[in-house]
Scaffold this active site. Structure first.
Site, PDB file in Angstrom:
ATOM      1  N   CYS A  84       2.142  38.941  66.194  1.00 38.88           N
ATOM      2  CA  CYS A  84       3.379  39.688  66.032  1.00 38.88           C
ATOM      3  C   CYS A  84       3.998  39.355  64.680  1.00 38.88           C
ATOM      4  CB  CYS A  84       4.421  39.409  67.100  1.00 38.88           C
ATOM      5  SG  CYS A  84       3.875  39.771  68.760  1.00 38.88           S
ATOM      6  N   ARG A 108      -0.739  40.776  61.570  1.00 38.58           N
ATOM      7  CA  ARG A 108      -0.379  39.834  62.634  1.00 38.58           C
ATOM      8  C   ARG A 108      -0.441  40.462  64.021  1.00 38.58           C
ATOM      9  NH1 ARG A 108       2.139  35.327  60.727  1.00 38.58           N
ATOM     10  NH2 ARG A 108       3.003  34.978  62.803  1.00 38.58           N
ATOM     11  N   TRP A 153       1.513  42.163  68.872  1.00 38.01           N
ATOM     12  CA  TRP A 153       0.215  41.838  69.491  1.00 38.01           C
ATOM     13  C   TRP A 153       0.583  41.428  70.913  1.00 38.01           C
ATOM     14  CZ3 TRP A 153      -2.330  37.753  71.853  1.00 38.01           C
ATOM     15  CH2 TRP A 153      -3.726  37.845  71.917  1.00 38.01           C
ATOM     16  N   ASN A 180       8.432  36.832  68.439  1.00 38.52           N
ATOM     17  CA  ASN A 180       7.008  36.533  68.282  1.00 38.52           C
ATOM     18  C   ASN A 180       6.763  35.257  69.071  1.00 38.52           C
ATOM     19  OD1 ASN A 180       4.489  35.765  67.287  1.00 38.52           O
ATOM     20  ND2 ASN A 180       5.266  35.135  65.307  1.00 38.52           N
ATOM     21  N   GLY A 181       5.888  35.302  70.070  1.00 37.17           N
ATOM     22  CA  GLY A 181       5.619  34.093  70.859  1.00 37.17           C
ATOM     23  C   GLY A 181       5.631  34.388  72.348  1.00 37.17           C
ATOM     24  N   GLU A 226     -21.365  32.502  61.717  1.00 35.16           N
ATOM     25  CA  GLU A 226     -20.296  33.226  61.033  1.00 35.16           C
ATOM     26  C   GLU A 226     -20.694  34.692  60.794  1.00 35.16           C
ATOM     27  OE1 GLU A 226     -17.316  32.905  60.515  1.00 35.16           O
ATOM     28  OE2 GLU A 226     -16.805  34.122  58.785  1.00 35.16           O
ATOM     29  N   LYS A 236     -18.633  37.869  62.230  1.00 36.83           N
ATOM     30  CA  LYS A 236     -18.121  38.943  61.366  1.00 36.83           C
ATOM     31  C   LYS A 236     -18.545  40.299  61.911  1.00 36.83           C
ATOM     32  CE  LYS A 236     -15.698  37.451  59.572  1.00 36.83           C
ATOM     33  NZ  LYS A 236     -15.328  36.071  59.486  1.00 36.83           N
ATOM     34  N   GLU A 265     -16.765  41.172  65.351  1.00 38.54           N
ATOM     35  CA  GLU A 265     -15.316  41.406  65.346  1.00 38.54           C
ATOM     36  C   GLU A 265     -14.918  42.700  64.643  1.00 38.54           C
ATOM     37  OE1 GLU A 265     -12.889  38.457  63.349  1.00 38.54           O
ATOM     38  OE2 GLU A 265     -14.453  38.098  61.880  1.00 38.54           O
ATOM     39  N   HIS A 279     -36.373  29.079  72.619  1.00 40.55           N
ATOM     40  CA  HIS A 279     -35.889  28.530  73.887  1.00 40.55           C
ATOM     41  C   HIS A 279     -35.063  29.556  74.660  1.00 40.55           C
ATOM     42  CE1 HIS A 279     -37.398  24.600  72.794  1.00 40.55           C
ATOM     43  NE2 HIS A 279     -36.896  24.810  71.578  1.00 40.55           N
ATOM     44  N   LYS A 327      -4.300  38.363  63.010  1.00 32.62           N
ATOM     45  CA  LYS A 327      -4.700  37.410  61.970  1.00 32.62           C
ATOM     46  C   LYS A 327      -4.374  35.966  62.333  1.00 32.62           C
ATOM     47  CE  LYS A 327      -6.365  36.494  57.904  1.00 32.62           C
ATOM     48  NZ  LYS A 327      -7.832  36.546  57.869  1.00 32.62           N
TER      49      LYS A 327
HETATM   50  C1  F6R Z   1     -12.548  35.482  62.223  1.00 36.52           C
HETATM   51  C2  F6R Z   1     -11.210  34.947  62.170  1.00 36.52           C
HETATM   52  C3  F6R Z   1     -10.770  34.014  63.237  1.00 36.52           C
HETATM   53  C4  F6R Z   1      -9.994  32.831  62.606  1.00 36.52           C
HETATM   54  C5  F6R Z   1      -9.409  31.938  63.715  1.00 36.52           C
HETATM   55  C6  F6R Z   1      -8.732  30.715  63.136  1.00 36.52           C
HETATM   56  O1  F6R Z   1     -12.830  36.291  61.132  1.00 36.52           O
HETATM   57  O2  F6R Z   1     -10.462  35.252  61.282  1.00 36.52           O
HETATM   58  O3  F6R Z   1     -11.834  33.562  63.996  1.00 36.52           O
HETATM   59  O4  F6R Z   1     -10.869  32.119  61.795  1.00 36.52           O
HETATM   60  O5  F6R Z   1      -8.508  32.676  64.463  1.00 36.52           O
HETATM   61  O6  F6R Z   1      -7.674  31.077  62.312  1.00 36.52           O
HETATM   62  P1  F6R Z   1      -7.050  30.056  61.297  1.00 36.52           P
HETATM   63  O7  F6R Z   1      -8.076  29.724  60.284  1.00 36.52           O
HETATM   64  O8  F6R Z   1      -5.885  30.793  60.709  1.00 36.52           O
HETATM   65  O9  F6R Z   1      -6.641  28.850  62.073  1.00 36.52           O
END
Ligand code: F6R
Length: 614
Positions: A2, A27, A72, A98-99, A487, A491, A494, A510, A609
């Site tokens: 949010c 956010r 969110w 927010n929260g 990773e 990517k 997501e 395995h 984010k």
């Molecule tokens: C994936 C992504 C998330 C963040 C995770 C941690 O692309 O962005 O998996 O890496 O939510 O976020 P931070 O680094 O802000 O603690």
């Protein structure tokens, strides 16, 4: 999760709030809303959907006071009614939040007994009515009512509230979610936001509230900050913002994600600039130097993080163990904090977080501190909660990362962690002088090599065309590049919603090998360092089961070229730094596949984010 924004002053609030919400949309983007006070009445507009949908809903844009929200969802599905702002029963008080208020149900029942009627499913509507009830019962001004109410709630919040009967002030408060206050010239105007991006073109002066603080913001007056618990006054620390407008705009790129992928050479350089002094053969990082004893006496390093940052932590595990011979454990922050971990005063806990606000990582370091560990933060957002909660730390200088999928944060985290590992290796004597110098030299060459790696973009785009209809994908890597496989898979899933798994290449037999058929693309990181021959054997195993192979190889490779369906060449480097290069084509591959599938690359569904809920 949010985004909150607000304005009080002499300008029209509407464009400031709308632009601010657009910048904060990373956010959360389930729904959006705003309220403006036009001198007579409040005008509220809110809707399920994005800020662009909200713009269509706003009819009255008048007013020099307003607050806005991009959501969110936590409590209540995303719909118009659950969207923020929420008003109190009388219609006098308005809030954005927010929260999560954890005890909202108990409070709601009490308020219902006292005659309150609720329209939404949100905890936020409960909070604003609690504030109203406190105000009525105690005959106090808004600030005091907010304070009393917040002392009754359990949970996390950043809030902005105003009372339409007293429209010269906005009250804000935070516990667990960020709030920044932009201070305009001569205090003629103030801005409120979850981060400073909504107001950087108006002021460089910002106050960041700490947890358990609230502020009363009035035009022409100093911002009054108090501790929510004991009412004590806190000095307002006005900081100068380092951010600029260019950093938070797309700068000609179609998406923030692509811009951020291309920013990596610069971001990595900014991250080691002033720290890696090759000519002098030293690494200078104040946070490490000042706490060298803690690092050198550490029994082990525990890395806590989530998501992509956790993957950077896994790469760091290889680097620390290899360079500085310190045992490393890498923990999902969410698991670590809930399993009564064994932590001692001889542990160094490194928290990695782009946003510095991830709730689980924050909780994990609070736990580690309670148990006496030394906590070192590696964050991107300056002044963020994790940065502040850590005993010491080192920032990544990636600049604002706005695309929800993390890219430059990952490579800059690895850069910072490599610098620390090298510094410790030097101090401990676990690396020869020549090796140390070689690594310093090589790290300095990485930005140029990333630049080179980015040249595969058009080729990767062609490959993406062939696989955009895939439903499953496997990513394989070994050693330093096993986390890169994880990773790469993250990517892809997501942003393109294709199911993808990352595996250590040797683990394939395995289990996952059963999945391989002629419709299964397998992305293999097969650089010429480490266990190259073993990886080549794995590629053969996939090929003999008709899997489609996309291999990331070192330039000039001939062996894999003869077997794989596609090869993507990247420059050679030391194995420890290879994740900084191998990750580039994987970021581009996900990006292009997602774009071709018409996915919203910068705002993938269900994500946000910074994850400030547990
Ligand atoms: C994936 C992504 C998330 C963040 C995770 C941690 O692309 O962005 O998996 O890496 O939510 O976020 P931070 O680094 O802000 O603690």
């Amino acid at each position: 999760m949010c985004g909150i924004t607000g304005y009080i002053g002499y300008r029209d609030a509407y464009p400031i709030i709308i632009n601010g919400l657009q910048r904060l949309e990373y956010r959360g983007y389930d729904s959006a809303g705003l309220v403006l006070y036009d001198g007579n009445q409040i005008n509220l507009a809110k809707t399920k959907g994005k800020v662009s949908d909200l713009i269509e809903r706003v009819t009255n844009k008048e007013g020099h006071l307003g607050i806005g929200h991009t959501r969110w969802a936590t409590h209540g599905v995303p719909n118009d009614i659950n969207s923020h702002p929420h008003t109190s029963q009388s219609g006098n008080l308005v809030i954005v939040h927010n929260g999560i208020i954890e005890n909202y149900d108990t409070i709601k029942k009490e308020l219902i007994n006292r005659g309150y009627i609720f329209h939404s499913d949100t905890d936020t509507e409960v909070l604003i009515n609690l504030i109203e009830e406190v105000q009525k019962n105690n005959n106090v001004k808004l600030g005091k009512a907010v304070q009393i109410a917040l002392n009754e709630v359990v949970g996390a919040y950043a809030i902005a509230v105003f009372d339409r009967r007293n429209p010269d002030e906005i009250v804000v408060a935070r516990l667990g979610s960020p709030i920044a206050i932009g201070v305009g010239k001569d205090k003629k105007e103030f801005f409120i936001a979850s981060d400073a991006s909504p107001f950087i073109e108006y002021t460089k002066d910002a106050i960041y509230l700490d947890d358990e603080e609230m502020a009363i913001i009035r035009v022409g007056k100093d911002v009054k900050i108090r501790k929510i618990k004991d009412d004590s006054l806190v000095d307002a620390d006005i900081q100068e913002l380092q951010m600029n407008l260019e950093q938070i705009e797309k700068g000609g790129y179609e998406h923030f994600m692509l811009k951020e992928i291309y920013e990596q050479p610069r971001a990595i350089k900014d991250t080691y600039r002033g720290r890696l002094l090759r000519d002098e053969g030293i690494i200078k990082m104040a946070g490490v130097e000042d706490n060298m004893k803690k690092f050198l006496n550490a029994d082990r390093i525990i890395i806590v993080a989530c998501g992509t940052s956790w993957h950077a932590g896994l790469v760091a595990e290889y680097i620390f163990e290899e360079f500085s011979r310190i045992p490393v454990e890498v923990e999902y922050a969410s698991e670590f904090r809930y399993r009564n971990p064994i932590i001692t005063e001889k542990d160094v806990v490194i928290a990695i977080s782009q946003s510095g606000e991830t709730a689980d990582t924050l909780a994990a370091i609070k736990l580690a501190k309670e148990k006496g560990a030394f906590v070192f933060g590696v964050c991107n957002v300056v002044g963020s909660s994790i940065a502040r909660e850590s005993h010491a730390g080192a920032y990544t200088h990636a600049g604002p990362e706005i695309g929800v999928a993390s890219t430059k944060a990952f490579t800059t985290q690895i850069t910072v962690l490599s610098l620390i590992a090298l510094r410790l290796a030097r101090a401990k004597g676990t690396m020869s002088s020549s090796d140390y110098r070689l690594h310093l030299q090589e790290l300095e060459l990485i930005p140029g090599k990333v630049e080179q790696a980015l040249k595969v973009n058009d080729h990767v785009k062609e490959i993406a065309k062939e696989y955009l209809l895939s439903t499953n994908c496997l990513y394989l890597g070994r050693g330093y590049n096993f986390p890169v496989a994880l990773e790469g898979a993250l990517k892809l899933k997501e942003i393109s919603y294709i199911h993808a798994e990352g595996y250590p290449a040797a683990e394939m037999k395995h289990g996952p090998i059963a999945l391989i058929d002629d419709r299964m693309p397998v992305i293999v990181i097969a650089i010429n360092r480490g266990h190259y021959e073993k990886t080549v054997s794995n590629i053969q195993e996939i090929k003999s089961r008709s899997g489609k192979i996309i291999a990331v190889v070192t330039e000039g490779d001939t062996t894999v070229k003869g077997i794989a369906d596609h090869i993507i060449e990247i420059p050679d480097t030391e194995e420890a730094f290879s994740p900084l290069l191998t990750t580039i084509p994987l970021q581009l591959l996900s990006y292009h596949i997602a774009v071709m599938r018409n996915c919203n690359v910068d705002q993938p569904r269900n994500l946000a984010k910074s994850v400030t809920v547990e």
